[in-house]
Design an enzyme around this catalytic site. Sequence first.
Site, mmCIF file in Angstrom:
data_model
loop_
_atom_site.group_PDB
_atom_site.id
_atom_site.type_symbol
_atom_site.label_atom_id
_atom_site.label_comp_id
_atom_site.label_asym_id
_atom_site.label_seq_id
_atom_site.Cartn_x
_atom_site.Cartn_y
_atom_site.Cartn_z
ATOM 1 N N GLY A 150 50.213 11.614 60.140
ATOM 2 C CA GLY A 150 51.218 11.075 59.270
ATOM 3 C C GLY A 150 51.528 9.562 59.627
ATOM 4 N N HIS A 175 50.400 12.906 55.281
ATOM 5 C CA HIS A 175 51.328 12.394 54.331
ATOM 6 C C HIS A 175 51.570 10.973 55.104
ATOM 7 C CE1 HIS A 175 54.294 12.880 57.731
ATOM 8 N NE2 HIS A 175 53.402 14.098 57.865
ATOM 9 N N ASP A 176 51.957 9.908 53.629
ATOM 10 C CA ASP A 176 52.247 8.618 54.017
ATOM 11 C C ASP A 176 51.522 7.565 54.658
ATOM 12 O OD1 ASP A 176 55.209 9.404 53.357
ATOM 13 O OD2 ASP A 176 55.293 10.555 54.931
#
Length: 258
Positions: free
Chosen positions: A138, A120-121
Site C-alpha cells: 500500500g 490500496h492507495d
Amino acid sequence: MAIHPTAVVAPGAEVHPSCEVGPFAVIGPEVRLGAGTTVGAHAVVEGDTRLGEGNRVFPHAVLGQIPQDLKYRGEHTRLQIGHRNQFREFVTVHLGTAGGGGVTRIGSDCLFMANSHVAHDCTVGDRCILANSVPLAGHVTLEDHVILGGLSGAHQFTRVGRFAFSAAGSVIVQDVAPYCMVQGDRATVIGVNATGLQRSGFTEEQIGRVKDGYRIVFRQKLGLREACEQLRAQHGGHPEIDHLLAFLDGVGERGLVR
C-alpha cells in the site's frame, strides 16, 4: 458493443459501445469502461473503478476489489486507470482507503504482467512495467517509466523515481532515486539505467549529467544534504537534474537506497 451472453454487467455500469466483455466476466454497477476497452473471460471489475480508452483486462484479472487492509470499513473509495494499459492474467489492483486518500491511481501505457499486484492507495505513473509476480504494498508511488523485474517487491510508503530499474528478485524497502538500477535483498544501487535513458531519447549530454549526479550522490560518501548541495551547484537548472534533486528533497523516514 460485444458482451458475451454469459457475462454479468450490473445495472448502472457504463460500458462504451466499442467495448468487449468476454465469457463469465463480471462488471460491477459503479464501473466505467472507456472506448475500446476489452475485459477477458472470468475477469472481474468491481467498485468505483474507471478505465480510460483502449485498456485490456486479460482473463482472471481482478480490478477494483476492496483493499487487503484490516482498517478498511467499507468506506467509498476509488480506482482510477488511464489509457492503453494491459492487465495480464491474475493481476489484482485494489481500491484506495480513506486513510490513504481514497484513490488508487494508474497512468497510461503500463504493462502489468501475470500475478502482479497493486495494493490500496498506490500511484503508478505512465509507461511502467511490473513483471511477473511483482507486488506493490500500500501507498507505493512509481514515477513514469519504471521497470520492476520479476519477483521484485516494494514495501509500503516507498517511492521509485522515473526511469528506475530493479533487477529480478529485488526487495525495495527504501526510496529508489530516478535513473538508478537496483538489485538484491535488500536492494542496493548498482548503476545508472543508461540503456533505458538512451531508448527514451535522452541525449549524451543529459546522460552524462545523470551519471555525474550518480557519482556525487552514491559514490562520494557524502551526506545526502551535502551531496544535493554539490549536485545543485554543478548541474542545477537542467531538467533531468532538477527532477532528481526534487525527488531527493522528498526522501522521508524510510530513507534512500544508496
